[in-house]
Design a protein around this motif. Structure first.
Motif, short mmCIF file in Angstrom:
data_model
loop_
_atom_site.label_atom_id
_atom_site.label_comp_id
_atom_site.label_asym_id
_atom_site.label_seq_id
_atom_site.Cartn_x
_atom_site.Cartn_y
_atom_site.Cartn_z
N UNK A 47 0.90 -1.21 0.12
CA UNK A 47 0.13 0.02 0.02
C UNK A 47 0.84 1.36 0.09
N UNK A 48 0.36 2.16 -0.68
CA UNK A 48 0.97 3.62 -0.70
C UNK A 48 0.67 4.24 0.46
N UNK A 49 1.64 4.68 1.34
CA UNK A 49 1.61 5.60 2.48
C UNK A 49 0.64 6.57 2.28
N UNK A 50 0.06 6.92 3.39
CA UNK A 50 -0.93 8.18 3.45
C UNK A 50 0.09 9.42 2.91
N UNK A 51 1.15 9.61 3.54
CA UNK A 51 1.84 10.85 3.23
C UNK A 51 2.25 10.95 1.81
N UNK A 52 2.54 9.67 1.23
CA UNK A 52 3.04 9.73 -0.17
C UNK A 52 1.79 9.79 -1.24
N UNK A 53 0.63 9.32 -0.88
CA UNK A 53 -0.44 9.59 -1.84
C UNK A 53 -1.08 11.04 -1.64
N UNK A 54 -0.98 11.66 -0.11
CA UNK A 54 -1.37 12.94 -0.23
C UNK A 54 -0.41 13.91 -1.12
N UNK A 55 0.56 13.49 -1.12
CA UNK A 55 1.71 14.16 -1.93
C UNK A 55 1.51 14.13 -3.20
N UNK A 56 1.05 12.97 -3.77
CA UNK A 56 0.59 12.75 -5.22
C UNK A 56 -0.78 13.70 -5.63
N UNK A 57 -1.68 13.50 -4.52
CA UNK A 57 -2.93 14.39 -4.76
C UNK A 57 -2.67 15.80 -4.89
N UNK A 58 -1.66 16.29 -3.99
CA UNK A 58 -1.42 17.66 -3.89
C UNK A 58 -0.74 18.29 -5.04
#
Length: 218
Positions: free
Chosen positions: A26-37
């Motif tokens: 699973x992609x970490x929450x921090x990494x995925x939030x960065x992708x969305x941002x």
């Protein structure tokens, strides 16, 4: 080549259209939030941000799978799956644009007539506002800027991705509308993209045309 330049090129060489992800990773929450941002902060024509990002959970993935032939394995295995919507009828006189320039960008009221005229002239000269279809196609082009930035950001983080247009547009639109996810008066679905970690290495390295065939200096 500097370290930063090499890091960027390495990320582009690393990125490939991942057909099957490892469902155990699973992609970490921090990494995925960065992708969305990275998507949210992307540039758009006239700064109008004609997009919306929808993160798809498991139940909806099952409903989409029957009508998304290009995303069969990705829907089953991606850590995160995103639909990118394009906004319809983005003109200077639309409620959306007027709310954006007043409430978000906070233009001075005295400047708004000139801003509206600038928007109108640009859209007319570029044949964007010829009809509803040309307006929508223009908005969809903007979503691909965000899509590219999200995938590049993912690659820089060591996260795999795969963009997808392989779906039945009418059926997927119908499902999303029935679920109350897609307001078809104001949005259409532009593209899908999955994120996660590759199940296996690609069979071949990056293959592209020679740069002399695609780049001209004039």
């Amino acid at each position: 080549m500097s370290n930063m330049n090499q890091t960027i090129i390495d990320a582009f060489k690393f990125r490939h259209a991942t057909k099957q992800f490892d469902p155990s990773k699973k992609v970490s929450d921090e990494d995925f939030e960065t992708i969305l941002e990275a998507g949210r902060l992307s540039p758009s024509s006239l700064g109008l941000e004609p997009w919306h990002f929808v993160v798809v959970r498991e139940t909806l993935r099952d409903k989409l799978k029957s009508y998304s032939w290009g995303a069969q394995k990705q829907l089953d295995t991606a850590s995160h799956f995103v639909l990118i919507f394009a906004r319809k009828n983005v003109t200077s006189q639309s409620e959306y644009v007027q709310n954006l320039i007043r409430g978000v960008k906070q233009y001075e009221e005295s400047t708004i007539p000139a801003v509206n005229e600038k928007f109108d002239n640009f859209q007319t000269n570029f044949h964007i506002n010829d009809n509803e279809r040309t307006l929508y196609d223009w908005a969809s082009k903007q979503t691909y800027i965000a899509l590219g930035n999200m995938m590049t950001t993912a690659a820089l983080l060591g996260v795999d991705s795969c963009p997808m247009e392989g779906f039945d547009l009418d059926k997927v639109t119908e499902i999303l509308a029935e679920e109350g996810i897609l307001d078809t008066e104001h949005f259409g679905i532009s593209v899908m993209v999955g994120f996660g970690y590759r199940a296996e290495e690609p069979a071949h390295g990056k293959v592209r045309q020679n740069k002399d065939d695609v780049i001209s200096w004039v």
